[in-house]
Design an enzyme around this catalytic site. Structure first.
Site, PDB file in Angstrom:
ATOM      1  N   TYR A 204     -49.389  -2.533  66.198  1.00 49.55           N
ATOM      2  CA  TYR A 204     -47.971  -2.751  66.536  1.00 49.55           C
ATOM      3  C   TYR A 204     -47.389  -1.589  67.347  1.00 49.55           C
ATOM      4  O   TYR A 204     -46.911  -1.807  68.471  1.00 49.55           O
ATOM      5  CB  TYR A 204     -47.146  -3.047  65.274  1.00 49.55           C
ATOM      6  CG  TYR A 204     -45.664  -3.156  65.572  1.00 49.55           C
ATOM      7  CD1 TYR A 204     -45.141  -4.256  66.241  1.00 49.55           C
ATOM      8  CD2 TYR A 204     -44.788  -2.122  65.237  1.00 49.55           C
ATOM      9  CE1 TYR A 204     -43.778  -4.336  66.552  1.00 49.55           C
ATOM     10  CE2 TYR A 204     -43.434  -2.196  65.543  1.00 49.55           C
ATOM     11  CZ  TYR A 204     -42.939  -3.301  66.197  1.00 49.55           C
ATOM     12  OH  TYR A 204     -41.597  -3.380  66.516  1.00 49.55           O
ATOM     13  N   LYS A 208     -46.206  -1.638  71.339  1.00 52.46           N
ATOM     14  CA  LYS A 208     -44.827  -1.330  71.764  1.00 52.46           C
ATOM     15  C   LYS A 208     -44.835  -0.172  72.764  1.00 52.46           C
ATOM     16  O   LYS A 208     -44.064  -0.170  73.729  1.00 52.46           O
ATOM     17  CB  LYS A 208     -43.944  -0.980  70.555  1.00 52.46           C
ATOM     18  CG  LYS A 208     -43.700  -2.112  69.587  1.00 52.46           C
ATOM     19  CD  LYS A 208     -43.006  -3.313  70.197  1.00 52.46           C
ATOM     20  CE  LYS A 208     -41.539  -3.143  70.461  1.00 52.46           C
ATOM     21  NZ  LYS A 208     -40.910  -4.414  70.928  1.00 52.46           N
TER      22      LYS A 208
HETATM   23  N1  LIG Z   1     -37.005  -5.162  62.873  1.00 53.28           N
HETATM   24  C1  LIG Z   1     -36.987  -3.857  63.150  1.00 53.28           C
HETATM   25  O1  LIG Z   1     -36.724  -3.006  62.274  1.00 53.28           O
HETATM   26  C2  LIG Z   1     -37.249  -3.403  64.550  1.00 53.28           C
HETATM   27  C3  LIG Z   1     -37.573  -4.280  65.579  1.00 53.28           C
HETATM   28  N2  LIG Z   1     -37.798  -3.797  66.846  1.00 53.28           N
HETATM   29  C4  LIG Z   1     -38.088  -4.697  67.959  1.00 53.28           C
HETATM   30  O2  LIG Z   1     -37.007  -5.602  68.097  1.00 53.28           O
HETATM   31  C5  LIG Z   1     -37.486  -6.836  68.602  1.00 53.28           C
HETATM   32  C6  LIG Z   1     -36.991  -7.958  67.722  1.00 53.28           C
HETATM   33  O3  LIG Z   1     -37.503  -7.745  66.429  1.00 53.28           O
HETATM   34  P1  LIG Z   1     -37.007  -8.588  65.169  1.00 53.28           P
HETATM   35  O4  LIG Z   1     -35.782  -9.306  65.528  1.00 53.28           O
HETATM   36  O5  LIG Z   1     -37.034  -7.702  64.003  1.00 53.28           O
HETATM   37  O6  LIG Z   1     -38.226  -9.584  65.024  1.00 53.28           O
HETATM   38  P2  LIG Z   1     -38.219 -11.154  64.797  1.00 53.28           P
HETATM   39  O7  LIG Z   1     -39.615 -11.535  64.463  1.00 53.28           O
HETATM   40  O8  LIG Z   1     -37.152 -11.559  63.868  1.00 53.28           O
HETATM   41  O9  LIG Z   1     -37.849 -11.701  66.238  1.00 53.28           O
HETATM   42  C7  LIG Z   1     -38.764 -11.790  67.269  1.00 53.28           C
HETATM   43  C8  LIG Z   1     -38.530 -13.104  67.982  1.00 53.28           C
HETATM   44  O10 LIG Z   1     -39.482 -13.188  69.039  1.00 53.28           O
HETATM   45  C9  LIG Z   1     -39.991 -14.496  69.032  1.00 53.28           C
HETATM   46  N3  LIG Z   1     -41.333 -14.518  69.574  1.00 53.28           N
HETATM   47  C10 LIG Z   1     -42.455 -14.047  68.992  1.00 53.28           C
HETATM   48  N4  LIG Z   1     -43.509 -14.323  69.759  1.00 53.28           N
HETATM   49  C11 LIG Z   1     -43.039 -14.966  70.854  1.00 53.28           C
HETATM   50  C12 LIG Z   1     -43.649 -15.516  71.986  1.00 53.28           C
HETATM   51  N5  LIG Z   1     -44.971 -15.464  72.165  1.00 53.28           N
HETATM   52  N6  LIG Z   1     -42.871 -16.092  72.909  1.00 53.28           N
HETATM   53  C13 LIG Z   1     -41.539 -16.180  72.726  1.00 53.28           C
HETATM   54  N7  LIG Z   1     -40.910 -15.713  71.672  1.00 53.28           N
HETATM   55  C14 LIG Z   1     -41.662 -15.103  70.737  1.00 53.28           C
HETATM   56  C15 LIG Z   1     -40.000 -14.934  67.586  1.00 53.28           C
HETATM   57  O11 LIG Z   1     -40.037 -16.353  67.472  1.00 53.28           O
HETATM   58  C16 LIG Z   1     -38.723 -14.310  67.078  1.00 53.28           C
HETATM   59  O12 LIG Z   1     -37.648 -15.209  67.183  1.00 53.28           O
HETATM   60  C17 LIG Z   1     -38.996  -6.745  68.668  1.00 53.28           C
HETATM   61  O13 LIG Z   1     -39.383  -6.514  69.988  1.00 53.28           O
HETATM   62  C18 LIG Z   1     -39.321  -5.538  67.783  1.00 53.28           C
HETATM   63  O14 LIG Z   1     -40.482  -4.903  68.214  1.00 53.28           O
HETATM   64  C19 LIG Z   1     -37.685  -2.471  67.111  1.00 53.28           C
HETATM   65  C20 LIG Z   1     -37.370  -1.583  66.139  1.00 53.28           C
HETATM   66  C21 LIG Z   1     -37.132  -1.966  64.788  1.00 53.28           C
HETATM   67  C1  LIG Z   2     -44.457   1.548  49.977  1.00 55.42           C
HETATM   68  C2  LIG Z   2     -43.359   0.562  49.710  1.00 55.42           C
HETATM   69  C3  LIG Z   2     -42.763   0.871  48.360  1.00 55.42           C
HETATM   70  O1  LIG Z   2     -41.547   0.290  48.066  1.00 55.42           O
HETATM   71  C4  LIG Z   2     -42.312   0.631  50.785  1.00 55.42           C
HETATM   72  C5  LIG Z   2     -42.810  -0.032  52.036  1.00 55.42           C
HETATM   73  C6  LIG Z   2     -41.731  -0.027  53.055  1.00 55.42           C
HETATM   74  C7  LIG Z   2     -42.238  -0.554  54.401  1.00 55.42           C
HETATM   75  C8  LIG Z   2     -42.466  -2.040  54.270  1.00 55.42           C
HETATM   76  C9  LIG Z   2     -41.270  -0.191  55.490  1.00 55.42           C
HETATM   77  C10 LIG Z   2     -41.107   1.335  55.594  1.00 55.42           C
HETATM   78  C11 LIG Z   2     -40.789   1.650  57.030  1.00 55.42           C
HETATM   79  C12 LIG Z   2     -40.616   0.311  57.690  1.00 55.42           C
HETATM   80  C13 LIG Z   2     -40.811   0.223  59.204  1.00 55.42           C
HETATM   81  C14 LIG Z   2     -39.866   1.152  59.923  1.00 55.42           C
HETATM   82  O2  LIG Z   2     -38.521   0.886  59.586  1.00 55.42           O
HETATM   83  C15 LIG Z   2     -40.000   1.082  61.415  1.00 55.42           C
HETATM   84  C16 LIG Z   2     -40.221  -0.237  61.988  1.00 55.42           C
HETATM   85  C17 LIG Z   2     -39.962  -0.390  63.303  1.00 55.42           C
HETATM   86  C18 LIG Z   2     -40.239  -1.569  63.993  1.00 55.42           C
HETATM   87  O3  LIG Z   2     -40.210  -1.603  65.208  1.00 55.42           O
HETATM   88  C19 LIG Z   2     -40.624  -2.781  63.236  1.00 55.42           C
HETATM   89  C20 LIG Z   2     -40.436  -2.666  61.753  1.00 55.42           C
HETATM   90  C21 LIG Z   2     -40.866  -1.327  61.210  1.00 55.42           C
HETATM   91  C22 LIG Z   2     -42.367  -1.204  61.469  1.00 55.42           C
HETATM   92  C23 LIG Z   2     -40.559  -1.223  59.696  1.00 55.42           C
HETATM   93  C24 LIG Z   2     -41.443  -2.212  58.879  1.00 55.42           C
HETATM   94  C25 LIG Z   2     -41.331  -2.012  57.370  1.00 55.42           C
HETATM   95  C26 LIG Z   2     -41.617  -0.574  56.947  1.00 55.42           C
HETATM   96  C27 LIG Z   2     -43.055  -0.227  57.246  1.00 55.42           C
END
Ligand SMILES: NC(=O)C1=CN([C@@H]2O[C@H](COP(=O)(O)OP(=O)(O)OC[C@H]3O[C@@H](n4cnc5c(N)ncnc54)[C@H](O)[C@@H]3O)[C@@H](O)[C@H]2O)C=CC1
Ligand SMILES: C[C@@H](CO)CCC[C@@H](C)[C@H]1CC[C@H]2[C@@H]3[C@H](O)CC4=CC(=O)CC[C@]4(C)[C@H]3CC[C@]12C
Length: 414
Positions: A204, A208
């Site tokens: 992952y 990214k």
């Molecule tokens: N959730 C988090 O804590 C973080 C997320 N991100 C980034 O933010 C973005 C959104 O993440 P989330 O909303 O958490 O994930 P999510 O899984 O909820 O949303 C991702 C969306 O992309 C769509 N998708 C996946 N594969 C696809 C494909 N082949 N074609 C078209 N659409 C597709 C999915 O259907 C989904 O709706 C991602 O790029 C992720 O890497 C960055 C930092 C933290």
């Molecule tokens: C060992 C467990 C005991 O309770 C706790 C496990 C927590 C994990 C599931 C999360 C801890 C850190 C998170 C990640 C972090 O916030 C950064 C991220 C960035 C992204 O772009 C996608 C999500 C994630 C990888 C996020 C995922 C969940 C954790 C690994």
């Protein structure tokens, strides 16, 4: 091109701060939950706007956790929007309700790995916000698929912009592009210029990092018509808020354990978190300002930040789960680290053994354990300096909204 700092354009005033351009209460409500439905029609204020609605935006991954917030935020906060295209592998039923407003909402079911589908969706768009991605640190999908979606998908988006003449591309990157790294070195209150050995092995963060690099390198490429492409990348830390699946998982786990969660991470390990509404707001602002501040913002990276407190991953989650009736047991980790590591490794083995029969993908594995156990926090004002970002939601608001959402999840689970 690149009128840096001018703020004199039609879209300029918002740079002064969110209050200046807020037409409606901020977006909330996701997942079709009753109490939030009132927020599904946020657009009437925009009809009053004297500004011409002329822009076409495309949001890839617009039905995901972050993507949905970006979509709703755009409808609320971008008065120049004429058409909003939402491109996702899986379209949500909630999209139908957005189609009644003044902005044309076009739902496109498509796959970012299919170049022709991406090109068709991008053609004619002024701005692309590329949030689509495979977020998997639990071993649910193969490394090849993660690479295909996150890297090749991003390449397809860039090429589509170049071929069809779209000039502005905002990419949702991640803090994971920086770290924590494989050595588990802390990144303490760092900013975009803090030196840090960003070395990864997990699919992952690797994907990214590669995708972000492609986006940044594409800045300045000539698009159809001869003008330069302007790109930038936003790096959210761990996002939380309405619709956050992992928060939901922790909540249900706590319910299964009789209302308790057991501390596994020392409280002293700080983990950066940012509210989804503020991440969405930052995307909207960047998308708006890229045109006017191309020279300053093009090719740049920005951490996504707000005023959420620095806490351990578990203590932070308790800010929401606590008021919903869960308790975090222990002031110190109940199990020694070596035992947790053993259990994490066991989970990997079990995942492999069970793969022919079922998908076993628990929260705990060596990677997530390392993530949760390594301090990674950001402290920066680059987004404020470059495009006037201030969080739209205070910590108190973010917390309240998230708690209400968890409570609604609880209600709907009964
Ligand atoms: N959730 C988090 O804590 C973080 C997320 N991100 C980034 O933010 C973005 C959104 O993440 P989330 O909303 O958490 O994930 P999510 O899984 O909820 O949303 C991702 C969306 O992309 C769509 N998708 C996946 N594969 C696809 C494909 N082949 N074609 C078209 N659409 C597709 C999915 O259907 C989904 O709706 C991602 O790029 C992720 O890497 C960055 C930092 C933290
Ligand atoms: C060992 C467990 C005991 O309770 C706790 C496990 C927590 C994990 C599931 C999360 C801890 C850190 C998170 C990640 C972090 O916030 C950064 C991220 C960035 C992204 O772009 C996608 C999500 C994630 C990888 C996020 C995922 C969940 C954790 C690994």
């Amino acid at each position: 091109m690149g009128r840096e700092g001018g703020g004199a354009s039609g879209r300029g005033p918002c740079v002064a701060g969110p209050g200046a351009c807020r037409r409606q209460p901020p977006v909330a409500g996701l997942g079709g939950l009753g109490p939030w439905l009132q927020c599904l029609f946020p657009q009437p204020g925009m009809a009053d706007s004297a500004q011409a609605q002329k822009l076409v935006y495309l949001v890839t991954g617009g039905c995901g956790f972050l993507g949905e917030h970006v979509v709703r935020m755009l409808l609320q906060q971008e008065p120049q929007l004429r058409e909003l295209r939402i491109f996702d592998l899986h379209l949500g039923p909630w999209l139908e309700e957005l189609k009644t407003g003044p902005v044309q909402v076009t739902a496109i079911q498509g796959d970012v790995t299919q170049a022709h589908e991406v090109a068709a969706a991008v053609a004619g768009a002024h701005v692309v916000i590329h949030t689509a991605g495979l977020v998997d640190v639990f071993g649910k999908t193969s490394p090849e698929t993660i690479h295909e979606v996150n890297v090749q998908g991003t390449r397809n988006v860039i090429e589509a912009c170049v071929q069809t003449g779209t000039r502005f591309l905002v990419y949702t990157s991640s803090m994971e592009v920086v770290g924590p790294n494989i050595k588990g070195q802390p990144f303490y209150r760092g900013n975009e210029n803090t030196p840090y050995e960003a070395v990864h092995r997990h699919p992952y963060p690797c994907s990214k990092a590669l995708a972000e690099q492609l986006v940044l390198e594409a800045n300045g490429r000539k698009v159809l018509g001869g003008l330069p492409l302007v790109t930038c990348a936003l790096r959210p830390t761990g996002i939380y808020g309405e619709g956050h699946q992992i928060m939901r998982d922790f909540y249900h786990q706590g319910l299964r354990l009789g209302g308790r969660l057991f501390r596994a991470i020392p409280a002293s390990v700080e983990h950066g978190r940012v509210y989804v509404g503020n991440v969405a707001w930052m995307h909207v602002l960047v998308a708006r300002e890229l045109e006017h501040r191309a020279a300053l913002m093009g090719g740049q990276v920005y951490f996504c930040y707000d005023n959420s407190p620095y806490k351990s991953y578990e203590d932070f989650n308790m800010e929401f789960l606590g008021p919903c009736g869960l308790r975090l047991v222990g002031t110190r980790p109940l199990l020694p680290y070596w035992l947790l590591l053993f259990l994490a490794a066991l989970n990997v083995l079990l995942q492999w053994l069970l793969r022919p029969l079922l998908l076993y993908a628990p929260l705990l594995n060596p990677y997530t354990l390392a993530m949760a156990n390594t301090t990674f926090t950001v402290s920066t004002d680059k987004a404020r300096r470059h495009f006037g970002y201030e969080p739209l939601f205070s910590w108190e608001e973010s917390r309240t909204r998230t708690i209400r959402w968890v409570q609604a999840v609880e209600g709907s689970a009964q």
